[in-house]
Design a protein around this motif. Structure first.
Motif, short mmCIF file in Angstrom:
data_model
loop_
_atom_site.label_atom_id
_atom_site.label_comp_id
_atom_site.label_asym_id
_atom_site.label_seq_id
_atom_site.Cartn_x
_atom_site.Cartn_y
_atom_site.Cartn_z
N GLY A 337 0.75 -1.24 0.00
CA GLY A 337 0.00 0.00 0.00
C GLY A 337 0.78 1.29 0.00
N ASN A 338 2.11 1.25 -0.11
CA ASN A 338 2.87 2.49 -0.15
C ASN A 338 3.02 2.93 -1.61
OD1 ASN A 338 4.74 4.57 -0.10
ND2 ASN A 338 5.95 3.66 1.53
N PRO A 339 2.36 4.02 -2.01
CA PRO A 339 2.39 4.41 -3.42
C PRO A 339 3.75 4.91 -3.90
CG PRO A 339 1.28 6.08 -2.12
CD PRO A 339 1.53 4.93 -1.20
N THR A 340 4.69 5.14 -2.96
CA THR A 340 6.04 5.51 -3.39
C THR A 340 6.65 4.42 -4.26
OG1 THR A 340 6.36 6.83 -1.38
CG2 THR A 340 8.34 6.17 -2.54
N ALA A 341 6.16 3.20 -4.13
CA ALA A 341 6.65 2.11 -4.97
C ALA A 341 6.51 2.45 -6.45
CB ALA A 341 5.89 0.82 -4.65
N LEU A 342 5.42 3.11 -6.82
CA LEU A 342 5.23 3.48 -8.22
C LEU A 342 6.30 4.46 -8.69
CD1 LEU A 342 1.35 3.95 -8.20
CD2 LEU A 342 2.62 2.06 -9.26
N LEU A 343 6.67 5.38 -7.81
CA LEU A 343 7.73 6.34 -8.17
C LEU A 343 9.07 5.65 -8.34
CD1 LEU A 343 6.96 9.35 -5.78
CD2 LEU A 343 6.15 8.96 -8.11
N ILE A 344 9.39 4.73 -7.41
CA ILE A 344 10.66 4.02 -7.51
C ILE A 344 10.71 3.20 -8.79
CG2 ILE A 344 12.05 2.18 -6.47
CD1 ILE A 344 12.36 4.79 -5.04
N GLY A 345 9.59 2.60 -9.16
CA GLY A 345 9.55 1.85 -10.41
C GLY A 345 9.80 2.73 -11.61
N ASP A 346 9.17 3.89 -11.64
CA ASP A 346 9.33 4.82 -12.75
C ASP A 346 10.75 5.36 -12.81
OD1 ASP A 346 8.38 6.30 -14.95
OD2 ASP A 346 7.96 8.04 -13.69
N LEU A 347 11.29 5.76 -11.65
CA LEU A 347 12.65 6.28 -11.59
C LEU A 347 13.66 5.21 -11.98
CD1 LEU A 347 14.63 8.53 -10.86
CD2 LEU A 347 14.38 7.89 -8.44
N SER A 348 13.43 3.98 -11.53
CA SER A 348 14.36 2.88 -11.84
C SER A 348 14.37 2.59 -13.34
CB SER A 348 13.97 1.62 -11.06
OG SER A 348 14.10 1.81 -9.68
N ALA A 349 13.21 2.57 -13.95
CA ALA A 349 13.13 2.29 -15.38
C ALA A 349 13.92 3.31 -16.19
CB ALA A 349 11.67 2.27 -15.82
N LYS A 350 13.84 4.57 -15.78
CA LYS A 350 14.51 5.63 -16.53
C LYS A 350 16.01 5.69 -16.22
CE LYS A 350 10.26 8.26 -16.90
NZ LYS A 350 9.40 9.31 -16.32
N ALA A 351 16.37 5.48 -14.95
CA ALA A 351 17.79 5.50 -14.60
C ALA A 351 18.53 4.32 -15.20
CB ALA A 351 17.94 5.48 -13.07
N ARG A 352 17.82 3.19 -15.41
CA ARG A 352 18.46 1.98 -15.95
C ARG A 352 19.01 2.19 -17.36
NH1 ARG A 352 21.13 -1.61 -17.38
NH2 ARG A 352 20.88 -3.87 -16.97
N ARG A 353 18.52 3.20 -18.05
CA ARG A 353 19.05 3.52 -19.37
C ARG A 353 20.47 4.07 -19.29
NH1 ARG A 353 13.63 7.00 -20.66
NH2 ARG A 353 12.12 5.27 -20.53
N HIS A 354 20.88 4.50 -18.10
CA HIS A 354 22.18 5.13 -17.91
C HIS A 354 23.13 4.30 -17.06
CE1 HIS A 354 20.40 8.94 -19.43
NE2 HIS A 354 19.33 8.57 -18.73
N VAL A 355 22.61 3.63 -16.03
CA VAL A 355 23.45 2.89 -15.07
C VAL A 355 22.81 1.54 -14.76
CG1 VAL A 355 24.39 4.99 -14.01
CG2 VAL A 355 22.32 3.94 -13.05
N THR A 356 23.61 0.65 -14.21
CA THR A 356 23.12 -0.65 -13.76
C THR A 356 22.98 -0.70 -12.25
OG1 THR A 356 24.30 -1.65 -15.62
CG2 THR A 356 23.53 -3.16 -13.93
N VAL A 357 23.71 0.16 -11.55
CA VAL A 357 23.70 0.23 -10.09
C VAL A 357 23.45 1.67 -9.67
CG1 VAL A 357 25.09 -0.03 -7.99
CG2 VAL A 357 25.28 -1.74 -9.82
N ALA A 358 22.59 1.85 -8.66
CA ALA A 358 22.34 3.19 -8.12
C ALA A 358 22.39 3.15 -6.60
CB ALA A 358 20.99 3.72 -8.58
N LEU A 359 23.16 4.06 -6.01
CA LEU A 359 23.19 4.19 -4.55
C LEU A 359 22.04 5.08 -4.11
CD1 LEU A 359 26.07 3.12 -5.19
CD2 LEU A 359 26.87 4.51 -3.27
N VAL A 360 21.38 4.72 -3.01
CA VAL A 360 20.22 5.47 -2.52
C VAL A 360 20.38 5.71 -1.03
CG1 VAL A 360 18.68 4.58 -4.32
CG2 VAL A 360 18.89 3.34 -2.16
#
Length: 615
Positions: A337-360
């Motif tokens: 039920g945490n809708p932030t999951a949708l944001l992480i999914g969207d951000l991950s999809a777009k960042a994956r075009r540039h990197v394979t690993v992201a520090l958070v």
């Protein structure tokens, strides 16, 4: 970073289907192994991050052939462990951290877990005895679910959806898990929404032998029992090397590495230390932007990037993010039920075009005491000094009438929650602040007796007299792995992006939890991390008010999502979930009238309905 699965009495067809359901976690390779001696099968899908050659292929067998491992995660201190093992005569065929982990487990068994720095979930098969050892990292960064099979068998996987491919697994709804979901908006370990599928809790191992009941043990847990009363300057002097070591450990990879940058202190410290290690213009940073000003942090993130020198990319949040709801539910395998999951999914999809690993920066609030509830817990003692008749007869009724905003400002809601909870015993107070549906609301929704409060029970089990100690420890045991770690893994791995979390390095946690509560909260929230940040960043950045990485759910529910609420949250659909319509109708009336900030409870019911419809 990968997907793992396995089961006893494996057939090629079932094992292949389990593996296929984890393909998104590992697009760089896949393999399976079925033991000719025991019939136990292991599967693996690979996201190559360290040792991109075939030397890192899994499942991986030992040179002697007795041991086979399938492993998801990263062992950051694998080079040091390798050198130590080589000094004792161990030879290696690859530069993979998997081979180091396998050798360490062969040498030390489960005691090897204490030596590991990193994030992991793995299964080690002993072909000689047929036994299997499962283990999960200290704070639950990497997921692991398991199920018993008929006749004393075992199945496990990185995700629930893979276990649904296994015949004989009990997929009946767990009514207690449903109640806990309504309380927390996630299902706390060890339960899942399915009666026959369990989560292995963080910091736990599971041993299984053919035909036997699994044995489960805890090998690590947080312990905020510190009494070291250092000054802030003294504590930061110890903290800075640990922060640097944690960030540099997380940067080790044979693929492009970047970071998510919100402009808040957690991600800003990480970006600054990455740039310090690599130099200006050598680190890629990514920020999600919003058209809703109350949620947009692009200016703050841009200021950090310009100061430390990252190659910065702004990624607008996709319109119609909620269209990904069904895919999100599939990734979790249960309602979340945490809708932030949708944001992480969207951000991950777009960042994956540039990197394979992201520090958070996830974990900064739990480790460094950043949540408003920590301040509330320390203020509660003063609140209780107000005469009870005045509190209960005047102040509480007046505060309960305060209108609440659903547009991103949570101040009035937090005041109401503080006043409603601060007069209760500490465990009940804490539970009232982190639960979204109270026991009374859950009883109205589900009928029957007043449901238990597992979060309050977990709080009491810490045995901590100091409220800050107890809250931080409880958050690290439940809220962090059940919420933040769960959506971080599920939504990033849906796009084959590996997230790394330096602020959850266990060496850092153990350093902080050894400090007294007064030291950790000397000048308010995140005393120590902010003091460390001032050595790296301008005060204007460090002291900026935090927005938090959340979608504008209140605005969406009043606008774009209003038709979905009207269509989905109706009597017949709620009855199919076993929910009492009168209780749902009461919640919706408060939501529509704007008397309470009901955005997340309403969203939770939408998620629950969509999960039930897809089941």
């Amino acid at each position: 970073m990968c997907g793992i699965a396995g089961l006893s009495a494996a057939t090629p067809e079932i094992l292949a289907e389990m593996q296929a359901r984890l393909a998104h976690r590992g697009p760089d390779g896949a393999d399976r192994f079925v033991c000719d001696m025991t019939g136990f099968g292991l599967a693996h899908t690979r996201l190559a991050v360290i040792d991109l050659t075939e030397g890192g292929r899994q499942p991986m067998a030992s040179a002697c052939g007795r041991w086979v491992i399938t492993f998801n995660g990263e062992i950051y201190n694998h080079a040091e462990l390798r050198a130590e093992l080589e000094a004792r005569g161990q030879s290696f065929r690859s530069t993979s951290d998997t081979e180091v982990l396998l050798a360490l487990l062969m040498t030390h068994g489960a005691a090897a877990l204490d030596r590991l720095v990193g994030m992991f979930a793995f299964a080690l098969l002993d072909r000689q005895t047929g036994s299997v050892l499962l283990a999960r990292d200290r704070v639950g960064i990497k997921p692991l679910v398991w199920a018993s099979r008929p006749g004393g068998g075992l199945a496990f996987a990185s995700e629930i959806r893979a276990l649904k491919a296994v015949p004989g697994v009990d997929l009946v709804l767990d009514s207690q898990a449903l109640s806990e979901f309504l309380a927390c908006l996630y299902v706390p370990a060890p339960r899942t929404m399915h009666a026959g599928i369990k989560k292995l809790p963080p910091g736990h191992w599971l041993r299984w032998s053919p035909g036997q009941t699994p044995e489960i043990g805890q090998w690590w847990k947080p312990a905020f029992t510190g009494t070291r009363a250092l000054s802030t300057d003294q504590a930061v002097e110890e903290l800075m090397p640990a922060l640097r070591a944690a960030v540099r450990s997380c940067m080790v990879a044979d693929v492009p590495v970047g970071c998510f940058l919100s402009g808040g202190v957690d991600s800003s410290v990480i970006a600054a230390l990455m740039a310090e290690a690599r130099g200006r213009d050598a680190v890629s940073s990514f920020t999600m932007t919003f058209t809703e000003a109350a949620y947009d942090e692009r200016d703050a993130a841009r200021a950090v990037s310009e100061h430390v020198g990252t190659r910065h990319t702004e990624l607008p949040a996709s319109a119609g993010l909620v269209a990904g709801l069904d895919r999100m539910i599939e990734a979790f395998g249960e309602p979340f039920g945490n809708p932030t999951a949708l944001l992480i999914g969207d951000l991950s999809a777009k960042a994956r075009r540039h990197v394979t690993v992201a520090l958070v920066g996830d974990g900064g609030d739990e480790v460094f005491a950043g949540y408003p509830r920590y301040q509330g817990g320390l203020l509660a003692a003063k609140w209780r000094r107000i005469p009870a008749p005045l509190r209960r007869g005047l102040i509480e009724p007046l505060v309960s009438l305060l209108p609440e905003s659903s547009s991103g400002n949570h101040t009035l809601r937090r005041i109401r929650e503080f006043v409603a909870g601060a007069g209760r015993p500490d465990a009940e107070m804490y539970a009232s602040w982190v639960e979204y549906f109270s026991p009374e609301e859950r009883r109205a929704l589900l009928g029957g007796a007043l449901p238990p409060r597992p979060i309050a029970e977990l709080y009491r089990a810490t045995g901590r007299a100091n409220a800050l100690d107890a809250m931080q420890e409880t958050d690290l045991l439940s809220f962090l792995p059940g919420n933040l770690m769960a959506y971080g893994d599920a939504m990033s791995m849906m796009h084959a992006l590996e997230l790394r979390l330096p602020l959850l390095d266990h060496r850092l946690i153990e350093l902080v939890q050894a400090l007294s509560a007064g030291c950790r909260f000397a000048s308010g929230k995140k005393t120590l991390l902010k003091a460390a940040a001032r050595k790296l960043l301008p005060a204007a950045i460090v002291d900026r008010p935090k927005l938090g990485f959340n979608p504008p759910m209140g605005l969406w529910l009043r606008n774009e999502l209003a038709p979905m609420v009207a269509e989905r949250l109706v009597p017949d659909r709620m009855a199919a979930l076993g929910l009492e319509w009168t209780a749902v109708a009461s919640l919706l009336a408060e939501h529509r009238a704007g008397r309470r900030d009901c955005a997340l409870p309403v969203w939770a019911l939408l998620v629950l309905e969509r999960w039930q419809a897809a089941a």
